[in-house]
Design a protein around this motif. Sequence first.
Motif, PDB file in Angstrom:
ATOM      1  N   GLY A   1     -28.928   5.606  55.511  1.00 59.62           N
ATOM      2  CA  GLY A   1     -30.070   6.168  56.077  1.00 59.62           C
ATOM      3  C   GLY A   1     -30.217   7.679  55.830  1.00 59.62           C
ATOM      4  N   GLY A   2     -29.556   8.461  54.978  1.00 56.84           N
ATOM      5  CA  GLY A   2     -29.849   9.621  54.708  1.00 56.84           C
ATOM      6  C   GLY A   2     -28.757  10.579  54.793  1.00 56.84           C
ATOM      7  N   GLY A   3     -27.685  10.220  55.572  1.00 59.65           N
ATOM      8  CA  GLY A   3     -26.574  11.097  55.526  1.00 59.65           C
ATOM      9  C   GLY A   3     -25.575  11.002  54.845  1.00 59.65           C
ATOM     10  N   GLY A   4     -25.443   9.669  54.048  1.00 59.14           N
ATOM     11  CA  GLY A   4     -24.335   9.578  52.924  1.00 59.14           C
ATOM     12  C   GLY A   4     -22.850   9.486  53.676  1.00 59.14           C
ATOM     13  N   LEU A   5     -21.921   9.708  52.784  1.00 62.48           N
ATOM     14  CA  LEU A   5     -20.649   9.640  53.481  1.00 62.48           C
ATOM     15  C   LEU A   5     -20.029  10.890  54.311  1.00 62.48           C
ATOM     16  N   ASP A   6     -20.835  12.040  53.885  1.00 63.88           N
ATOM     17  CA  ASP A   6     -20.446  13.182  54.645  1.00 63.88           C
ATOM     18  C   ASP A   6     -20.957  12.944  56.157  1.00 63.88           C
ATOM     19  N   ALA A   7     -21.912  12.560  56.394  1.00 68.52           N
ATOM     20  CA  ALA A   7     -22.420  12.531  57.792  1.00 68.52           C
ATOM     21  C   ALA A   7     -21.595  11.111  58.715  1.00 68.52           C
ATOM     22  N   SER A   8     -21.268  10.289  57.704  1.00 73.03           N
ATOM     23  CA  SER A   8     -20.469   9.316  58.566  1.00 73.03           C
ATOM     24  C   SER A   8     -19.007   9.734  58.951  1.00 73.03           C
ATOM     25  N   THR A   9     -18.606  10.790  58.228  1.00 72.31           N
ATOM     26  CA  THR A   9     -17.430  11.287  59.078  1.00 72.31           C
ATOM     27  C   THR A   9     -17.326  12.319  59.613  1.00 72.31           C
ATOM     28  N   ASP A  10     -16.527  13.421  59.837  1.00 75.58           N
ATOM     29  CA  ASP A  10     -16.646  14.464  60.600  1.00 75.58           C
ATOM     30  C   ASP A  10     -16.904  15.844  59.784  1.00 75.58           C
TER      31      ASP A  10
ATOM     32  N   ALA B   1     -20.290  16.455  58.235  1.00 74.39           N
ATOM     33  CA  ALA B   1     -21.407  16.880  58.599  1.00 74.39           C
ATOM     34  C   ALA B   1     -22.369  16.012  59.222  1.00 74.39           C
ATOM     35  N   GLU B   2     -23.463  16.439  59.630  1.00 76.44           N
ATOM     36  CA  GLU B   2     -24.362  16.050  60.409  1.00 76.44           C
ATOM     37  C   GLU B   2     -25.713  15.521  59.814  1.00 76.44           C
TER      38      GLU B   2
ATOM     39  N   GLY C   1     -30.363  15.905  52.630  1.00 72.18           N
ATOM     40  CA  GLY C   1     -29.217  15.224  52.992  1.00 72.18           C
ATOM     41  C   GLY C   1     -28.539  15.903  54.269  1.00 72.18           C
ATOM     42  N   ALA C   2     -27.168  15.887  54.369  1.00 74.96           N
ATOM     43  CA  ALA C   2     -26.379  15.938  55.546  1.00 74.96           C
ATOM     44  C   ALA C   2     -26.267  17.586  55.493  1.00 74.96           C
ATOM     45  N   TYR C   3     -25.923  17.962  56.846  1.00 78.44           N
ATOM     46  CA  TYR C   3     -25.883  19.361  57.310  1.00 78.44           C
ATOM     47  C   TYR C   3     -24.496  19.710  57.573  1.00 78.44           C
ATOM     48  N   PRO C   4     -23.594  20.522  56.933  1.00 77.83           N
ATOM     49  CA  PRO C   4     -22.230  20.811  57.446  1.00 77.83           C
ATOM     50  C   PRO C   4     -21.724  21.202  58.592  1.00 77.83           C
ATOM     51  N   TYR C   5     -20.846  20.699  59.259  1.00 78.16           N
ATOM     52  CA  TYR C   5     -20.398  21.347  60.457  1.00 78.16           C
ATOM     53  C   TYR C   5     -19.497  22.510  60.019  1.00 78.16           C
ATOM     54  N   LEU C   6     -19.422  23.480  60.975  1.00 70.51           N
ATOM     55  CA  LEU C   6     -18.610  24.700  60.889  1.00 70.51           C
ATOM     56  C   LEU C   6     -17.389  24.553  60.281  1.00 70.51           C
TER      57      LEU C   6
END
Length: 417
Positions: free
Chosen positions: A66-75, A77-78, A324-329
């Motif tokens: 849905g647009g976030g890929g594996l990054d957003a599926s974990t902790d 990225a959003e 794509g996904a946005y990274p968490y700090l």
Amino acid sequence: MNKRLFICIAAAIPIFLSCSKQGFLDQTQSSELNEQVVFSDSAYTINFLSGIYSEIGFVSWPKRFGGGGLDASTDEAEGAGLGTINTFIQFATGTVNSNMITKDAWTTSYTNIRRANIMLKNLPGAKFGENIKIRSKAETRFLRAYYYFILLEHYGGVPLVGDSVFQASSAIPSVRNTFAECVDYIAEECDAAAEDLPWNHSGENYGRITKAACYGLKSRLLLYAASPLYNGQGITAEGPLQAVVAYPNEDKGRWERAEQAAEQVMESGIYALHQGDNSEAGYGFYQVFQLRKNAEYLLARMQNTNRDLEGIWNPPTFGVSNSGAYPYLETVDAFGMKNGLPIDDPNSGYDPKQPYKDRDPRFANTITRDQSLVFHRDGLAKRPVNIYIDKTNSNNVTSGKMPYIKVLRRDITHIKW
């Protein structure tokens, strides 16, 4: 088990794009194709094989889920599109269940396993030379092993169907093989395929499977198998399912097997980390994701000239509306300093007031932040990204108070092991 999950129509030839118009994935389009027609014409036969290649890398595509890929599926990225029901949100929030989870890993993998078995069944009568038959068989066996690897990653042990090509009326196996049986099968197929393949390809054959791809996949497979999650240490299941999801017992010798598989590639003397021209710190790291070919790629997915990386990772101000996904700090802070120390080490030299100064060079080539230099889609020189405009500043210049906006992850065009 639903037969539809195994039975996939494979007679139609998918249209696949190549980086070169003279590349091996060029397609001859036609209609009214069936199995007899496809395998009585050498061009159609090779095109059929190209169709099995075409979905390599689908599980790591950054727009998956849905647009976030594996990054957003974990902790890490959003993902964008938080106002809708997306699979990456379900993963991130732990609300995944069997009624809503995507089945792409299952259906795509078994579709291509069936295609591979159709290819292997018809190869003896193919209308080309014996040397191409040998190479095509090895490539097909690797691709089948690759899709089983995807299944193993997602589900643990799955039914191994061998060389069978099932029809709608067939009695399809529904018993899952054990985790160990699947690992052994994939490793054996990689070894068998490697025997009949060269270490590398050039020209129009670049992108085809090589020994390096075979041993690279085997290395990753055995590394996963040796990890605590699967090596008899992370098991929560009991009974018959225990052997399906992992090894029931711990065996430290599995680490040695993984090491030996990695050495098969390293000792070839052909593949190595890409260094670049060292014109600036970190440039080689940046460049490796822009090149079509270099000594670091064990397997590259071929496609036309594209702007995938820019179209997914450039900021909205550069014309990207579906990012794509946005990274968490926390992901950003995981990058250390150029002296190798983490930013929370008192001796690192990290200055919270100048958070970008003296960071690991890979930081600037991974995270797009305020004043990052990014190529615009017009192809001209890099331009700075302006994230925050301080209206109290009479010069109306960027103040940099909102530093992190987007992860610039590797170009998924390239798969690296």
